[in-house]
Structure formats: structure tokens, C-alpha cells
Design an enzyme around this catalytic site. Structure first.
Site, PDB file in Angstrom:
ATOM      1  N   ARG A  33      18.716   2.544  -6.063  1.00 19.15           N
ATOM      2  CA  ARG A  33      19.654   2.067  -5.051  1.00 19.15           C
ATOM      3  C   ARG A  33      20.263   0.722  -5.451  1.00 19.15           C
ATOM      4  O   ARG A  33      21.400   0.420  -5.114  1.00 19.15           O
ATOM      5  CB  ARG A  33      18.964   1.968  -3.684  1.00 19.15           C
ATOM      6  CG  ARG A  33      18.631   3.351  -3.101  1.00 19.15           C
ATOM      7  CD  ARG A  33      18.185   3.267  -1.653  1.00 19.15           C
ATOM      8  NE  ARG A  33      17.009   2.436  -1.470  1.00 19.15           N
ATOM      9  CZ  ARG A  33      15.754   2.882  -1.376  1.00 19.15           C
ATOM     10  NH1 ARG A  33      15.510   4.178  -1.449  1.00 19.15           N
ATOM     11  NH2 ARG A  33      14.758   2.050  -1.205  1.00 19.15           N
ATOM     12  N   CYS A  54      -2.039  11.508   1.885  1.00 17.64           N
ATOM     13  CA  CYS A  54      -2.778  11.254   3.122  1.00 17.64           C
ATOM     14  C   CYS A  54      -2.810  12.477   4.034  1.00 17.64           C
ATOM     15  O   CYS A  54      -3.560  12.517   5.009  1.00 17.64           O
ATOM     16  CB  CYS A  54      -2.164  10.079   3.882  1.00 17.64           C
ATOM     17  SG  CYS A  54      -2.220   8.528   2.965  1.00 17.64           S
ATOM     18  N   ILE A 291       6.316  -5.686 -17.996  1.00 18.36           N
ATOM     19  CA  ILE A 291       5.533  -4.630 -17.344  1.00 18.36           C
ATOM     20  C   ILE A 291       5.119  -5.075 -15.940  1.00 18.36           C
ATOM     21  O   ILE A 291       4.575  -6.165 -15.762  1.00 18.36           O
ATOM     22  CB  ILE A 291       4.270  -4.269 -18.169  1.00 18.36           C
ATOM     23  CG1 ILE A 291       4.666  -3.889 -19.605  1.00 18.36           C
ATOM     24  CG2 ILE A 291       3.502  -3.131 -17.498  1.00 18.36           C
ATOM     25  CD1 ILE A 291       3.488  -3.535 -20.517  1.00 18.36           C
ATOM     26  N   ASP A 296      -2.805   1.443  -6.026  1.00 16.68           N
ATOM     27  CA  ASP A 296      -4.268   1.422  -5.999  1.00 16.68           C
ATOM     28  C   ASP A 296      -4.876   0.764  -7.228  1.00 16.68           C
ATOM     29  O   ASP A 296      -6.046   0.373  -7.212  1.00 16.68           O
ATOM     30  CB  ASP A 296      -4.827   2.852  -5.912  1.00 16.68           C
ATOM     31  CG  ASP A 296      -4.471   3.548  -4.611  1.00 16.68           C
ATOM     32  OD1 ASP A 296      -3.773   2.938  -3.781  1.00 16.68           O
ATOM     33  OD2 ASP A 296      -4.890   4.704  -4.436  1.00 16.68           O
ATOM     34  N   LYS A 447      -2.757  -7.622  32.106  1.00 11.95           N
ATOM     35  CA  LYS A 447      -3.539  -8.341  31.103  1.00 11.95           C
ATOM     36  C   LYS A 447      -3.993  -7.301  30.091  1.00 11.95           C
ATOM     37  O   LYS A 447      -5.005  -6.628  30.267  1.00 11.95           O
ATOM     38  CB  LYS A 447      -4.739  -9.025  31.755  1.00 11.95           C
ATOM     39  CG  LYS A 447      -4.350 -10.126  32.732  1.00 11.95           C
ATOM     40  CD  LYS A 447      -5.532 -10.587  33.573  1.00 11.95           C
ATOM     41  CE  LYS A 447      -5.096 -11.653  34.568  1.00 11.95           C
ATOM     42  NZ  LYS A 447      -6.106 -11.920  35.608  1.00 11.95           N
TER      43      LYS A 447
END
Lengths: 577, 577
Positions: A33, A54, A291, A296, A447
Site C-alpha cells: 500500500r 486462532c 533485515i 512470535d 459504578k
């Protein structure tokens, strides 16, 4: 806004991305983009890019019916929309940093590919636990689409009326999702966890709520034990546990954690940090200026404790990818955020979520903190369907929020997201008390539980309400008068040994009784959740007594102390009103 | 933490609180917890204290079955728990500031009550609109328990099979709740609103979503008109509207807003501020050092615009009460927070919520801002049941968040609460982009809608993605080439006149067509939600064209422009996937 000066070098003409899932694909898409003219090649060793890792457990369970729903993009769709050159089945085996080339191994052979900018998003690899017999055909993991396919096929082959048994090794986030999925498929599931409680990132005191929920859905729990060996039992797997138990299962799912897939980076001589993760700067740049690395496999800093290491979470990976692309193309970047470790998991009807530092992590880091506990309806109590949210939060002595954890049926995600935002902003107990959250009866309370956390923390921090904690119980029983200010009915259903019961509404008229019973000892007050006993504690303190309030009350006590199983200590169902 | 020095004066021995609902009762309870020895008298003119006024519409609807559920406390329960002297049916008619006494009128006569500290929590009174015939017996309001009782009784008396017709005047928060409640009771409801859209605090562009939802539940909308007169029609009420329409109803509920109940304060010579609200300092203290004031009657400052005036919201009232008690008793206080005006309402299957400044409020205050719109699933799109959340947020040129509004079926409250927290913290687009929110497929996305807002705002603010807006449509049609990058199928179902359709996946190969069609004009790009057209805009910009992306895409355009009803402009259902 912080800015990064544009590099002197011209924009890279050849961008190569290693790894085509969360962080890598975010980087590739953002790079396109920003730069229509660059060549952008994405090298993915598997056959799948941009898949919803996931979501794997939810296809196993059948909740996500279509496997295709998990495959968010294909090389063809990415070429069409973003002019990306996505090459699956392409494993990068080496990086020549001087020549600026990578070696790509495919089914058809090996080739070299040059780069001006290289982005490493190799992800993590499953840790292999020291269990004999992991090569048994009933053993699976659940990290990739092929993992899912083979596990789903195995489950589909099990007889409908015959034995349908599973063992899940590892009660972390994915392990718990696997348990839920296998139970949804009608399997009898046993869960094995080396730690003494499920979901180790959760503090021990909240984990029993999840354990109760698992047991109530028929899951067998084996906590504080390890799987030692797996042997064949007529085609099924016989799993031997360290406590001598043996469990036979038709499916064994092993998920004991991951480690950074940093071998390629290490072999290329890039600097590694804690626990083998790739070290990067605030722009995700590695020790080689050409680089970058994300996801992860990279080293991050925990926001509260300053501890460094890898954190395998999808959200940070995606944002790192976007930031790396910005940096690579000389754009202004936001500085690398430290990681809060915000995470969430559904366990049948419960949700558990965490953000910031756990009590255990604060203790390890030697960071002083106060712990505050509340049990509050997820919306106005007078509106039907209110469910309790159990929140534990930690605050620095100066009032700063350090971390929060919550378990409940509804509204857990909202409170943890608000607290994650507050944590990122460096908010204090005062700030939480004054947060202005959306209130109408179906959604919250005037509250909100987050405001309540702030109120309680203010009272604890400024000395208005001294606390005692479930962990102090044995000491308290030895040294203090326990004053139980619940109603007589609640008291009759279970109470602490030696406790004096004076309902809070009678306390002002019966102070002499308390003083006599205390006989100079401190008074350890409690009620069910900590609200009535807060009033009582204030009454006693102003009468000159040494009084403390049990943080989170009876609910927190029995949750944190599942050993309190004597007949006089009725264990209420904490998760449903 | 900021501190307030303890006053030189001793702690007040006699605390008198005027008004026993949200702010007043919070103050009284907090005062008691801090000070066991003070005399604390709460004077409430009605027969009810601590009732759940926000719950009234939900008892009218039957969703809260028991009326008692709304009565959270009684004078007896408050005496027992907190030793409060709560006197209902006790109206304060005068304050003698020199003598430090109030005059209390009861059914049995009048008496004087002395105070050392006086807290005024008188609330608000309904504004009476200029409608003739408001004394018709079918006319009700919905602010008090007696209001509720009489309205509920009236509805119960309506024939099951006969006419059951209601007119609600005023489409604010309570008006919309009343509409929903009356519809739930099986009444045909007509809603009359003077503004040109329902829920005036919501910006006009999101309101049509609520209007569609109301109409789809059979509610008749009369927008931009006022009720002029109410005449009797055989026991029913005939409501004449300013546009000549006449609507006959068995029940008329009027809720056109409130004003501060500050007459007592004014008569006592206390300083008033904007719109007749009681002026208070950061500790809620009025211009008299012995008098504090909280709740709907006090003047607050809007956080973003700095505009002052009353804000009738339960959350701030409760927190002001707590803070006033702290100040009154010489405790450290948090400084008075400005008010964000966070608010939420359920309208049948939709939720609408706001925090911070609306676009209209920013325009009135002359505050420069960029508007960002997204339409994002409330959780991962690949997980079943994802519902779109429509969010509009405003940012200052330096990136600071100024306000946010959202409408959707699920997940609206969570995003507005996160944004309210971010707003309070002074967060920027960069901060939103990096927020680390809880992600698992049932709860959110790796890039949460809040992150997406941050990403889009970054792109808008740094020039990566120039925007055009629905309000620019007429100008755009006159001056620009409209490039519609949706699929041919989407285009065929409705498009702008003169639009060129090139699906975004074909754009790179068909740039010449765009250039030819543009003939030097700017290119106004759009797709359905703004995602595909963002990529296309980037392609065109890098090709040297003057391109802008339609903020929020076709979804925002047709939502904001309900006038686009020509056959070629299909109006999709925006609220359900």
C-alpha cells in the site's frame, strides 16, 4: 508523534518476506500500500498463507463449520488485490547477508532470491515435551492447517457409540480451546497440566473457577503432573502420568508451549535475545540494517516488569508487521510498544482474560504491589441476567495499575480491554475511579466494575481500608478474631472456624462483643464479597480497633483455597448468580 | 496523587444531604464510611430513595418484572447498614446560609435543620414543552417511580384487542427507551422529535441506522416536527404535530429533556453557571464554603470542547457524590474530572453509544478535526455470528482522539468504553493503533475495530489516505470522476450516477481507463466499507493522480444520506450481516 528519519538509502526495490501468516502478511500488505513499485515476495513454507490460526480449535469443535472460512486469503487473491508474489511450499534455508540473498527450498529444488529489505516472520515452533512415545499415531498438535485436518479426520473416524476419549497435554490457551472443542465433539477429555493450576498465565487464585467449569463439563483434571510416556493400547494411546495414573485415549493433543523459530536468524548471525528470540529495535529492525523481524520469533519487553522474551500473540504480531513495513520504507513509525500480554480464552460458559503483569510475575520481578479484588455484576444488578465478573487487579504503591485478570460468564472481555487501555495509558486507581464508561441497565452500572476497582484501590492505598488476603488465612486463624458480618443464614451455610458472626447491620450496637472476643487481638473481618465487611471494618477502625477486611471476601477465599472442603466450608458456585 | 489540604475547620458534625438518589446517596454513604460520629440526615422530597431511575423503562416494558427490584434501598435498610437518618417526603424549601439551617417541609409541617456541611443533590426537572393540553390524562412523563406506576397502570388498562396506541414526544435516550418499552407492551408507537434525527446527541450520519431499526419494529417516526397541541378524542389524546399530522394515542409520554433543579440554590444566593446549573469547584464545593453540590444540577465542563453546563448522567453524579464527601471530610480528593458525556442506549436489536465530542459539538466549538469511519466485525469475521460495528471517530490534527460514536448489534459498549478510556487518557491515533486488546475469535479480532480506527486515522492524518465524505457528495458529483472499485455484482445493485466501475483487483491493469475517464479531474474512489478503495486510492496516488477515498465507503454514504432512494441506489441493511 514520534518520527523516524527517512534512511539515506533509497527505498528498497526488492522486499522479501519470510512467513506468510499474521506479522509477515501484515508487513507485505502494508508495504504494497505504501509502495506500488517495489517487488514484494512472500515465502511461506506451508501450503497456506494468511490462515486464521486462532480459529483452528473452533473448526475442530464444529463451531466454524467451513474449513474454508479459516483460509482468509490465497496467493491468487493476494496477487490480485495487492500485487504480491506469494510462494507457498517455499522454505528459506539460509540468508547470505553480504550478498543479500536468501536460499529458497521448494519441492522442485533450491534457488537464490535477492533482497534489498528482508523481513523475517518465521513464527514459533511447538516445544516437544520429554514424553516417550510421542510418535504414536494418536498424538496430534494443533498449530497448523494440516494439524487440524489430520486431527479432525481422526475424530471423525471415532465410532459414534464406542469409546471417544481424548487426553490434552498442556492447559494453556490453546490447550483449553482444544479441550472445549473435543468435548463439543462428544469426547471424554482428560487434561494434563504440569503447573498446579489450569491456564498458568492466570494467577492461581482465579484458576479454580476454570477448573470447576471444566469438571462440570466432565473434563478430568490432572494438575501438577506431567505425561511421562505414551504406549499403544490396541490402536489407542495409553498415557502414563507422573502420579502413576494411566489414561487411555483415542486422541492425544499436545500443546505445551512454543519457542521462537529463530534458527534461520541465528544461523545468519543475527543477534538473539532472551529465550532465543530475535532481537529487534523500536522499528523491528534486527542487528542487520537490511533485515527486520516480527511476530512470535522476536524479543519484546513486557510493559510492567521490563522482562524480555518472545510473546506469541496475534495482535502484537500484526501491528509489528505494519510498523516494520513503515520503517522499511522510511515512513514515520510509532515506537515499538512494550507488550502487555493481553489474552483471553473461552472455557465452556466462562471467559478468562489477563492483561499486564500477574501477581506471580510481579513477585518474580520484585515489584511491590497491592492486590484488589471485586465481584461485580456485568451490568446493573436490578436488570435481569446480571452475571458476576470476578476481577483481580494489582496496583503500585503510588497508585499505578500494574495488571488485571478476570473470570466470568459475561462482560469479562470489556473490562479487560478497558483495563488494558488504562494500563497502556499509565492510569492510576484515581483514574479508574473517575473513568466515564457507558451506562444503561443492559450494559453496565453507574459504578462500573472498573470504577469499583478504582474505589477499592484508593481505599487500600490511602489506608482507609486495610486488607487481609486469602493467602494470610492460616496466620489470621492463629492470631486474629475472625468477624463474619454476613447474615445468620449465610453463616450457617459455612464459615471459618472460631468466627464470630455479627451481621453488619447489628455491628454498631454490638461493638462490646467484638472487643471482648478480640481480647486485644486484631480483627479479621469478612463478608461474602467485601462490601458489607468494608463498612464493618470502617466502624471498627473508628472505634479504635485494629481491623482488616478480607480482600474479595468469602468468594475470593473459597475460590483461592479449594482445599477448604471441610463440611463447614460450603463451596458456593461462584460463576452463576 | 493530588491532595487537598485538610480544612482548618474541624470535621463537620452535622451533615445534611438534600436529595436521596444517585449523587446524594453516594455522598451520604461515603461520608458515613469515613466518619462514624457525624450526624448524617438525607432529605428526599419523594417517597423513594436510591431507586434505579435508569431502570424505569425496563419495568414499563416488563423486562424487569418486579417493581421492587428498582427500589435498591429503603430508609430502614440505610439506617441499619449505614446509620443514615433518611427522611422521605421531606422537601427543603430554603437555605439560611448565615444560620446554616435548611427549612424542611413535610406533610406534618415545617421545621428547621442545622448543618455544618450541606450537600445539594436536587437533580433535574423535566422541561415542559410548549404543547397545549399537556394536562390531558393520557399524558405521562417517565422520571420517577410515581410516573412509572401511573404509566404502567394506564398501559395495563388498555384493552388487549382494542386500540393500543402511544405517542412518545422526544427521541432522546429516555424517549427511545420508552418507545422500546411501549412497543414491548404491544402498543403501536409514534415518535415525535423536533430535531431532524433521532437521538440528537448522535451525529446525524449514524442516526438513520436507529431510524431504520425503529421503523422495522413498526414505530412511526415524525422527525423535524414538534407536537403543538393535545386534545381529547373520546378519552384518548389527539396529538397535533407542526407538520399538520394528527396522531391519536391512548398514552402520550413526554420527555424533551431536563433542566437543573437549581431553584433552591439560586434562592440561597449560590452562584449559578451555564444554563442555570450550580457552579462548583474541583471539590464540588459551591460558592458557599459550607455547601457542596453534585449531580444533574451542577455545572460541569465538557472534556473536549470546554463547554460548560449541566450533564444529566448517573455515572458522574455518583462519583461527584463520593468526591464531595471526601472533600467535606477533609480527605484527599481527586480533582473534578471534566465530563466526556459517555452514554449508551438500546434500541430494539441495536445499541448506540457516544463518548466525547460529536462532530456537531466540535463544529459549534470551532475545533478542527478529521472524521474517520469504520465498519468492522465485533469479533473475527471467520467466527460465526460476527456483527458489524459502525464507528465514527474524530481526531485533532495532532492525532488526539476527540470523540467517538458507534452503532451496531453487538460489541458497541466495549468499543465505546475503550475509546472513553483512551479519550480520558489523551490518547492519539498512534496510541489506538498500538492498543493491545483481548483477542480470541469469539471476542474480537487481531486487529480490533479500535486498532483499525487508529490505523485509518494515521493514514488520514499523515496524508497516506486523503478522504472525501458523504457530505461532499454533491460537490464530488459535479467536479470529480467517481471510481467505484466494488465487484460488478455490487455495482449492479446500486451505484452513483456516472461512476466508473473497475473492481480493485483489475485496477493496476486498467489505469489508463481511469486516467482517460478522469480527464484531469480528481478521482473520488469508493468501495463498500473503505478497505478495497483504500488500496485503490494508494494505487492511483502513486500513479500521480489526485485521488481520495470515501470515508466509510458506500455503507456510510447510504447511512448518512437517506435521501439517496433512487432505484439505482439500493439501500442495504447495514445492521445485519
Amino acid at each position: 508523534m514520534p518520527t523516524t528519519p527517512a534512511p539515506d538509502a533509497p527505498a528498497p526495490r526488492r522486499i522479501v518476506v519470510v512467513g506468510g501468516v499474521a506479522g509477515g502478511m501484515s508487513a507485505a500488505a502494508r508495504a504494497r500500500r505504501l509502495d506500488e513499485s517495489a517487488s514484494i515476495v512472500v515465502l511461506e513454507q506451508s501450503q497456506y498463507v494468511s490462515f486464521a490460526n486462532c480459529g483452528l480449535p473452533y473448526h475442530l469443535s464444529g463451531e466454524i463449520e467451513s474449513r474454508d472460512a479459516l483460509l482468509l486469503h490465497t496467493p491468487e487473491s493476494l496477487r490480485a488485490a495487492l500485487a504480491l508474489d506469494v510462494r507457498t511450499g517455499s522454505r528459506v534455508t539460509a540468508v547470505d547477508r553480504d550478498a543479500r540473498t536468501v536460499t529458497v527450498a521448494t519441492a522442485d529444488g533450491t534457488y537464490q532470491l535477492g533482497y534489498d529489505a528482508l523481513l523475517l516472520a518465521p513464527g514459533a515452533v511447538a516445544v516437544t515435551p520429554p514424553i516417550e512415545g510421542l510418535d504414536h499415531p494418536a498424538v496430534y498438535s494443533l498449530r497448523t492447517v494440516p494439524d487440524l485436518d489430520s486431527l479432525t479426520a481422526r475424530v471423525a473416524q471415532l465410532p459414534v457409540d464406542g469409546p471417544r476419549r481424548a487426553v490434552v497435554v498442556g492447559a494453556g490457551f490453546i490447550g483449553l480451546e482444544a479441550v472445549e472443542a473435543l468435548a463439543a465433539r462428544g469426547l471424554q477429555v482428560d487434561l494434563v497440566e504440569l503447573a498446579d493450576h489450569v491456564l498458568p498465565p492466570l494467577d492461581a487464585e482465579l484458576a479454580p473457577l476454570l477448573a470447576d467449569e471444566l469438571r462440570s463439563h466432565g473434563v478430568g483434571l490432572h494438575l501438577g503432573v506431567s505425561a511421562r510416556s505414551i504406549t499403544d493400547d490396541g490402536g489407542a494411546a495409553r498415557v502414563a502420568l507422573s502420579d502413576g495414573t494411566q489414561v487411555v485415549a483415542d486422541v492425544v493433543v499436545v500443546n505445551v508451549g512454543v519457542r521462537p523459530a529463530s534458527d534461520l536468524a541465528r544461523d545468519a548471525g543475527l543477534e538473539l535475545g532472551a529465550r532465543g528470540a530475535i532481537r529487534v529495535d523500536a522499528d523491528q529492525r534486527t542487528s542487520d540494517p537490511h533485515i527486520w523481524a516480527v511476530g512470535d520469533a522476536v524479543e519484546v519487553t513486557q510493559a510492567v516488569t521490563g522482562v524480555t522474551g518472545p510473546v506469541p500473540l496475534a495482535g502484537p504480531a500484526n501491528r509489528q508487521g505494519r510498523r516494520a513495513a513503515d520503517a522499511m520504507l522510511g515512513r514515520r513509525t510509532t515506537p515499538q510498544a512494550t507488550v502487555l500480554g493481553t489474552a483471553i480464552v473461552r472455557v465452556f460458559g466462562l471467559t478468562a482474560a489477563v492483561t499486564g503483569a500477574s501477581q506471580a510475575a510481579l513477585d518474580r520481578a520484585g515489584i511491590a504491589h497491592e492486590v484488589v479484588r471485586i465481584h461485580a455484576g456485568h451490568h446493573a444488578g436490578y436488570f435481569p441476567g446480571a452475571q458476576q465478573v470476578h476481577v483481580v487487579a494489582t496496583f503500585a504503591p503510588d497508585g499505578r495499575l500494574l495488571g488485571a485478570q478476570a473470570v466470568g460468564c459475561e462482560g469479562v472481555d470489556k473490562r479487560i480491554d478497558v483495563l488494558a487501555t488504562a494500563l497502556r495509558a499509565g492510569m492510576t486507581a484515581d483514574d479508574l475511579a473517575e473513568l466515564e464508561l457507558a451506562y444503561a441497565p443492559p450494559y453496565g452500572s453507574a459504578k462500573d466494575p472498573v470504577n469499583m476497582l478504582g474505589f477499592v484501590a484508593q481505599n487500600v492505598l490511602d489506608g482507609t481500608m486495610p486488607q487481609w488476603h486469602a493467602r494470610d488465612l492460616d496466620d489470621v486463624l492463629a492470631t486474629s478474631l475472625v468477624l463474619d458480618v454476613r447474615s445468620r443464614g449465610e453463616f450457617a451455610r459455612g464459615h471459618l472456624p472460631g468466627a464470630l458472626n455479627i451481621p453488619h447491620t447489628e455491628l454498631r450496637d454490638r461493638l462490646d462483643e467484638v472487643r471482648d472476643a478480640a481480647a486485644g487481638r486484631p480483627v479479621a473481618v469478612h463478608c461474602a464479597s467485601g462490601v458489607r465487611s468494608y463498612i464493618a471494618t470502617r466502624v471498627l477502625l473508628q472505634d479504635g480497633m485494629d481491623a482488616r477486611n478480607l480482600s474479595g471476601g468469602w468468594l475470593s477465599l473459597v475460590a483461592a483455597r479449594p482445599d477448604l472442603t471441610r463440611p463447614d466450608l460450603t463451596r458456593p458456585d461462584l460463576t452463576r448468580r
